[in-house]
Design an enzyme around this catalytic site. Structure first.
Site, PDB file in Angstrom:
ATOM      1  N   LYS A  24       0.906  -1.231  -0.012  1.00 15.06           N
ATOM      2  CA  LYS A  24       0.034   0.154   0.000  1.00 15.06           C
ATOM      3  C   LYS A  24       0.731   1.318  -0.081  1.00 15.06           C
ATOM      4  O   LYS A  24       0.720   2.062  -0.731  1.00 15.06           O
ATOM      5  CB  LYS A  24      -1.052  -0.218   1.002  1.00 15.06           C
ATOM      6  CG  LYS A  24      -1.691   1.237   1.321  1.00 15.06           C
ATOM      7  CD  LYS A  24      -3.032   0.907   2.379  1.00 15.06           C
ATOM      8  CE  LYS A  24      -2.771   0.808   3.719  1.00 15.06           C
ATOM      9  NZ  LYS A  24      -2.397   2.150   4.311  1.00 15.06           N
ATOM     10  N   ARG A  29       2.970   5.935  -3.317  1.00 12.47           N
ATOM     11  CA  ARG A  29       4.191   6.683  -3.464  1.00 12.47           C
ATOM     12  C   ARG A  29       4.318   6.843  -5.105  1.00 12.47           C
ATOM     13  O   ARG A  29       4.692   7.751  -5.668  1.00 12.47           O
ATOM     14  CB  ARG A  29       5.253   6.375  -2.841  1.00 12.47           C
ATOM     15  CG  ARG A  29       5.089   6.878  -1.465  1.00 12.47           C
ATOM     16  CD  ARG A  29       5.918   6.067  -0.539  1.00 12.47           C
ATOM     17  NE  ARG A  29       6.204   6.568   1.048  1.00 12.47           N
ATOM     18  CZ  ARG A  29       5.377   6.171   1.903  1.00 12.47           C
ATOM     19  NH1 ARG A  29       4.128   5.254   1.560  1.00 12.47           N
ATOM     20  NH2 ARG A  29       5.517   6.874   3.126  1.00 12.47           N
ATOM     21  N   ASP A 316       2.027  -1.275  12.043  1.00 14.37           N
ATOM     22  CA  ASP A 316       0.703  -1.601  11.534  1.00 14.37           C
ATOM     23  C   ASP A 316       0.463  -3.215  11.900  1.00 14.37           C
ATOM     24  O   ASP A 316      -0.879  -3.598  11.485  1.00 14.37           O
ATOM     25  CB  ASP A 316       0.664  -1.300   9.921  1.00 14.37           C
ATOM     26  CG  ASP A 316       0.770   0.072   9.606  1.00 14.37           C
ATOM     27  OD1 ASP A 316       0.501   0.661  10.830  1.00 14.37           O
ATOM     28  OD2 ASP A 316       0.929   0.523   8.599  1.00 14.37           O
TER      29      ASP A 316
HETATM   30  O1  SPQ Z   1      -2.678   5.475   5.431  1.00 18.61           O
HETATM   31  P1  SPQ Z   1      -3.001   5.100   6.753  1.00 18.61           P
HETATM   32  O2  SPQ Z   1      -4.788   5.240   6.881  1.00 18.61           O
HETATM   33  O3  SPQ Z   1      -2.324   6.045   7.710  1.00 18.61           O
HETATM   34  O4  SPQ Z   1      -2.272   3.689   7.020  1.00 18.61           O
HETATM   35  C1  SPQ Z   1      -1.670   2.958   7.958  1.00 18.61           C
HETATM   36  C2  SPQ Z   1      -2.181   1.314   7.850  1.00 18.61           C
HETATM   37  O5  SPQ Z   1      -2.650   0.794   8.996  1.00 18.61           O
HETATM   38  O6  SPQ Z   1      -2.522   1.081   6.590  1.00 18.61           O
HETATM   39  C3  SPQ Z   1      -1.866   3.562   9.483  1.00 18.61           C
HETATM   40  F1  SPQ Z   1      -2.876   3.523   9.816  1.00 18.61           F
HETATM   41  O7  SPQ Z   1      -0.216   2.717   7.587  1.00 18.61           O
HETATM   42  C4  SPQ Z   1       0.649   3.848   7.874  1.00 18.61           C
HETATM   43  C5  SPQ Z   1       1.575   3.559   8.714  1.00 18.61           C
HETATM   44  O8  SPQ Z   1       1.049   3.223  10.050  1.00 18.61           O
HETATM   45  C6  SPQ Z   1       1.261   4.008   6.243  1.00 18.61           C
HETATM   46  C7  SPQ Z   1       2.417   4.780   6.203  1.00 18.61           C
HETATM   47  C8  SPQ Z   1       2.947   5.289   5.165  1.00 18.61           C
HETATM   48  O9  SPQ Z   1       2.705   4.735   3.870  1.00 18.61           O
HETATM   49  O10 SPQ Z   1       3.978   6.126   5.124  1.00 18.61           O
HETATM   50  C9  SPQ Z   1       3.192   5.191   7.504  1.00 18.61           C
HETATM   51  C10 SPQ Z   1       2.767   4.800   8.860  1.00 18.61           C
HETATM   52  O11 SPQ Z   1       2.030   5.813   9.471  1.00 18.61           O
HETATM   53  P2  SPQ Z   1       2.888   6.890  10.277  1.00 18.61           P
HETATM   54  O12 SPQ Z   1       1.757   7.795  10.667  1.00 18.61           O
HETATM   55  O13 SPQ Z   1       3.805   6.232  11.225  1.00 18.61           O
HETATM   56  O14 SPQ Z   1       3.752   7.621   9.309  1.00 18.61           O
END
Ligand code: SPQ
Length: 431
Positions: A24, A29, A316
């Site tokens: 994802k 990106r 995650d």
């Molecule tokens: O996109 P979203 O909703 O924030 O998704 C999550 C997930 O569980 O799929 C978090 F809820 O993943 C983030 C992850 O926790 C995806 C991500 C990224 O692609 O950069 C980074 C992480 O979040 P963060 O807040 O630590 O930067």
């Protein structure tokens, strides 16, 4: 009220091979970089989950032509300057990654745009991005002094900054890198802990430059990126559900093919090994994003302590690691994970409440949880809280329960894994 999905324990192991869908984080990106690069970008194994479709929809509204076929996604980028002021609001749906990263791009564009999302996005903190973006010189505001959606941005004329991130977040880091690429001068970002580095790796794929010295990332402004070809590896965060299922459901042996093994994402492998899981990794490509196969078989597990610098590399996966811990002998302590409170839901509360309903011995703490195992799980009515990772964790739990589990809002899994239930059935049907 959303329909409840009935999940019956088939009382058999999971067996066979599986290719989990594309990563994802990397899929988001690839659309973003493809949109601001010059020339065509071809993306293979793109994740067709709802979050990534929200990113495509936002960039189409910014005037980028993006075609989607069964085999590939093609982005016809024309450079930063050809993004257009959107006539409509940009709807990010449920996606935190879309919201935060797109802000970094829009911060440098000389036009007005408005971001909204669903009820979960409306609760997620955005000041962590809007505050540093203001320091670059962009005009950005939102509800509660720029902390929540709807957000409005009038970008342009950025000057590079030096900024120490108060929280370890790949999304905040990436937003600042994307703004830094468009700014005058150099931008320096200091990370308190290493977080996923897909943005940094992808800049190199698109012909850009970025340096890292110790915990400081340095990016030169005014960079022109060139369209390229991207292969998105399987998502280790999706593979995690089958890694845990294979470890805890007796008589299981599952081979997960072509999974991304980026060093900033594989904390779950370390945790499973420490707990005593039978897990073998065969890496077959190291260039760019490393990729390999993961073989997991059921085994006896022991509780461990999880915290510190490991947390960003498995943030995650914590909901499904909590489930794993319910089947490990002794105590598992998860600490330093307060960021879980600001994900799609408060994932500490959601995991403790929903796994508790199935009989888990689990307590929430300020920054994580404590789980005592090994506990037999029973059926019951549970809720995904509209969070894909909570929904999938509960579905894996149902493979162990004596009676049926009724999962409310099971549809949430479509955010990151549209074929999740079909893939479980595929591994259960294997002889
Ligand atoms: O996109 P979203 O909703 O924030 O998704 C999550 C997930 O569980 O799929 C978090 F809820 O993943 C983030 C992850 O926790 C995806 C991500 C990224 O692609 O950069 C980074 C992480 O979040 P963060 O807040 O630590 O930067």
């Amino acid at each position: 009220m959303k329909a409840k999905k009935r999940l019956s324990n088939p009382n058999k192991g999971l067996n066979g091979e599986l290719q989990v869908p594309g990563d994802k984080s990397i899929s988001h990106r690839s659309i973003m970089f493809g949109s601001v690069a010059e020339g065509k970008t071809v993306i293979h194994n793109f994740l067709m989950g709802e979050d990534c479709l929200s990113t495509i929809s936002c960039f189409r509204k910014l005037g980028v032509e993006i075609t989607v076929t069964q085999d590939e996604v093609i982005v016809y980028g024309n450079g930063w300057d050809h993004l257009k002021e959107p006539v409509d609001i940009l709807d990010v749906g449920n996606s935190g990654t879309t919201t935060r990263l797109i802000m970094g791009i829009l911060a440098g564009r000389p036009f007005h745009s408005v971001l909204i999302g669903d009820s979960s996005i409306a609760k997620r903190p955005m000041k962590r991005v809007t505050e540093p973006l203001k320091k670059f010189g962009t005009v950005i505001d939102g509800r509660s002094e720029g902390n929540f959606t709807p957000l409005s941005i009038r970008g342009g004329n950025l000057k590079g900054i030096h900024y120490s991130l108060p929280v370890a977040s790949a999304q905040v880091k990436s937003a600042l890198i994307l703004a830094g690429l468009q700014a005058d001068g150099v931008t320096e970002i200091v990370e308190p802990q290493q977080t996923r580095n897909h943005t940094e790796k992808m800049i190199l794929e698109f012909g850009g430059k970025i340096e890292k010295h110790g915990d400081t990332i340095k990016v030169q402004g005014g960079q022109v990126l060139k369209g390229t070809e991207i292969y998105v590896p399987g998502d280790i965060s999706s593979a995690a559900f089958f890694m845990v299922a294979a470890a805890i459901v007796p008589h299981s042996k599952v081979l997960l093919k072509n999974v991304g093994l980026n060093e900033t994402r594989i904390g779950i492998v370390e945790v499973m090994k420490k707990m005593g899981a039978s897990i073998e990794i065969v890496e077959h490509s190291k260039a760019g994003e490393p990729i390999g196969d993961i073989l997991v078989q059921s085994s006896e597990l022991t509780g461990i302590e999880i915290g510190g610098d490991l947390i960003p590399s498995l943030i995650d996966e914590i909901p499904v690691i909590a489930l794993l811990a319910t089947q490990a002998k002794g105590k598992t302590v998860i600490r330093d994970a307060e960021e879980l409170k600001v994900k799609e839901t408060n994932r500490i509360d959601a995991v403790v409440k929903e796994l508790g309903k199935l009989g888990a011995n689990i307590q929430g703490t300020e920054d994580g949880m404590v789980i005592e195992g090994k506990t037999p799980l029973h059926g019951g009515e549970v809720h995904s809280w509209g969070d894909h990772r909570i929904g999938m964790t509960l579905a894996v739990a149902s493979l162990l329960t004596e009676s049926d589990v009724y999962l409310e809002d099971a549809e949430a899994v479509k955010i990151s894994y549209p074929d999740f239930f079909e893939h479980i059935n595929q591994l259960l049907e294997h002889e």
